[in-house]
Design an enzyme around this catalytic site. Structure first.
Site, PDB file in Angstrom:
ATOM      1  CG  ASN A 171      -1.828   1.222   1.249  1.00  0.00           C
ATOM      2  OD1 ASN A 171      -2.855   1.238   0.583  1.00  0.00           O
ATOM      3  ND2 ASN A 171      -1.459   2.263   1.988  1.00  0.00           N
ATOM      4  CG  LEU A 190      -7.128  10.456   9.126  1.00  0.00           C
ATOM      5  CD1 LEU A 190      -8.156  11.174   8.269  1.00  0.00           C
ATOM      6  CD2 LEU A 190      -7.127  11.017  10.539  1.00  0.00           C
ATOM      7  CG  ASP A 286      -6.018  21.202   9.083  1.00  0.00           C
ATOM      8  OD1 ASP A 286      -6.824  21.969   8.532  1.00  0.00           O
ATOM      9  OD2 ASP A 286      -6.242  20.666  10.188  1.00  0.00           O
TER      10      ASP A 286
END
EC number: 4.1.1.98
Length: 495
Positions: A171, A190, A286
């Site tokens: 991944n 997350l 962010d």
């Protein structure tokens, strides 16, 4: 055009006037952010800071600061051709066997592209030209300190490579990484992201054992963009990168684990996460335009740094849109559409406005076929792709509305909606923990707005008919419009 590595891509950008070399000394502390932000707002070029203050390694910023450069990085001429990539992904997500000889011929180009999916494993690679193991120091990287309230420098464009204990595919994900010390960074991923899922499975299968991780910086554009594209869960981002590039992705085995990293990456960080070791991350400015709350995330211990000679450090900043992630979101929006249409053919268009932080609000237009149809589409958007589990607002309109025109969308909301009947509220759903508006971190509500024309089963009122001029009148006025010379007369009067 396809690119073997980041340097190939930069050479093309420079030849086209899409790369600007900055010769002055610029500080990674705040100054690079300000210059990059001003350049992005003006849809300017990619920036190569050749003399970052306190560092010898040049810094690349604003690489994907326009949708045109995103398309170029994917080997496409412009953003309009990205839907073809979406069609390919839709096919890979749910492949259909040929229905006959003609159908087989039509699918042959897709089958040929699939030949480029397996990795090409090298025994040596440019990314391992220089190896640092003893006394390594992450301070050698010119990591940007993006905003005044940020707690520490941040690695922003690292491709994090992981593999779950029960998976063959690796991944690739992009997670921001706070520099904690000379050999430690915080891995902010997350819970639903691929790296976090791999780590969770590892901890169950190998309790207490170090989890191998690698982070590649400055990979070729196909690999970078493959990591942010919504590929099917069963498909490796490396495999999709091969499809984008038109030939197999070249990888090399890590020095410290069996993970494979992009062979032509500029820099690779190798190491591990020790289960249970966490640290408080943040605060950081962010993509919402705010500083986020602090939270504990796993700590990545770096055991090796490998790099190319004269390596380039790839970086970015995040802030209130437009920023580079929102530009990427606008481009990838075109990739999502065919994937959604394969599952929901009634969808005409799908739009994630950049000002909605790239994913928090979606506008969908459909060919409505029955009462309640809009609510089915809302549920589909929230559940079909993982990328939209954090989308807070879904607005569904008829296909006479332009999803990308706020004048159209607001008109549909204010004329076709009753707030009580046409608003769907769902509580206790997954929400991005960066969303401080939610009552609980990671858990909040969603709203669906049905701004479609209502069918008889949905209302007891006679529904309004839209106003439209007769075509014959329009044709008549078209014929004499230039003769009327209205706007020239107005400009003469103003003088």
């Amino acid at each position: 055009m396809k690119y073997k590595d980041l340097r190939d891509f930069l050479a093309l950008l420079e030849a086209k006037g899409e790369l600007k070399r900055i010769h002055q000394t610029i500080d990674p502390f705040l100054e690079m952010t300000e210059i990059s932000d001003r350049t992005l707002q003006a849809q300017g070029p990619a920036l190569l800071f050749e003399k970052p203050k306190g560092h010898a390694m040049p810094v690349l910023c604003n690489l994907f600061g326009t949708t045109q450069r995103v398309a170029m990085g994917m080997g496409q001429k412009d953003i309009s051709t990205l839907r073809e990539l979406g069609q390919l992904l839709a096919f890979l997500k749910e492949p259909e066997p040929p229905k006959g000889f003609r159908d087989l011929l039509s699918k042959l180009p897709k089958f040929k592209q699939i030949l480029n999916m397996p990795n090409k494993i090298l025994t040596s690679a440019p990314c391992q030209e220089e190896i640092w193991k003893d006394n390594l120091d992450l301070g050698c990287l010119p990591a940007m300190h993006c905003w005044p309230g940020d707690v520490a420098p941040l690695i922003t464009w690292g491709l994090t490579i992981t593999r779950g204990p029960h998976k063959e595919r690796q991944n690739l994900g992009i997670y921001r990484q706070q520099v904690l010390s000379k050999n430690k960074i915080i891995m902010r991923w997350l819970p639903h992201r691929g790296g976090a899922l791999d780590y969770r499975e590892w901890c169950k299968t190998n309790p207490g054992q170090p989890f191998p991780v690698a982070v590649a910086l400055g990979a070729d554009p196909a690999t970078i963009l493959g990591a942010v594209t919504p590929v099917p869960d069963t498909l490796s981002e490396y495999a999709f990168s091969g499809l984008l590039r038109g030939y197999r992705t070249e990888v090399v085995k890590c020095l410290s684990s069996d993970l494979q990293v992009p062979a032509n990456a500029e820099i690779v960080l190798e190491g591990y996460i020790q289960p249970g070791e966490t640290a408080e991350e943040g605060p950081y400015g962010d993509h919402t335009g705010y500083y986020n709350e602090t939270e504990h995330f796993p700590v990545f211990t770096v055991s090796h740094i490998t790099k190319r000679q004269d390596a380039i450090y790839h970086s970015t900043y995040t802030g209130r849109p437009p920023d580079e992630p929102s530009i990427l979101g606008a481009a990838l929006n075109e990739v999502f559409i065919p994937i959604l249409q394969k599952q929901f053919p009634e969808i005409v268009d799908f739009y994630l406005p950049p000002e909605g932080c790239s994913y928090r609000l979606a506008v969908v237009t459909i060919k409505k076929q029955y009462a309640g149809h809009a609510k089915r589409v809302m549920m589909g958007v929230w559940s079909f792709l993982r990328q939209f589990m954090y989308t807070k607002f879904v607005i569904v309109c008829d296909d006479d509305i332009n999803a990308r025109n706020w004048n159209d969308v607001i008109w549909a909301i204010t004329t076709r909606m009753d707030p009580a009947r046409d608003t769907l509220l769902i509580e206790n759903t997954p929400i991005d923990y960066l969303d401080f508006a939610s009552p609980v971190a990671g858990l909040g509500s969603k709203m669906g707005l049905d701004a479609t024309n209502k069918w008889s089963a949905e209302t007891q009122r006679v529904w309004g008919r839209t106003i439209k001029m007769d075509k014959s009148v329009c044709d008549r006025i078209d014929a004499i419009w230039d003769e009327l010379n209205i706007f020239n007369q107005q400009s003469v009067k103003k003088k």
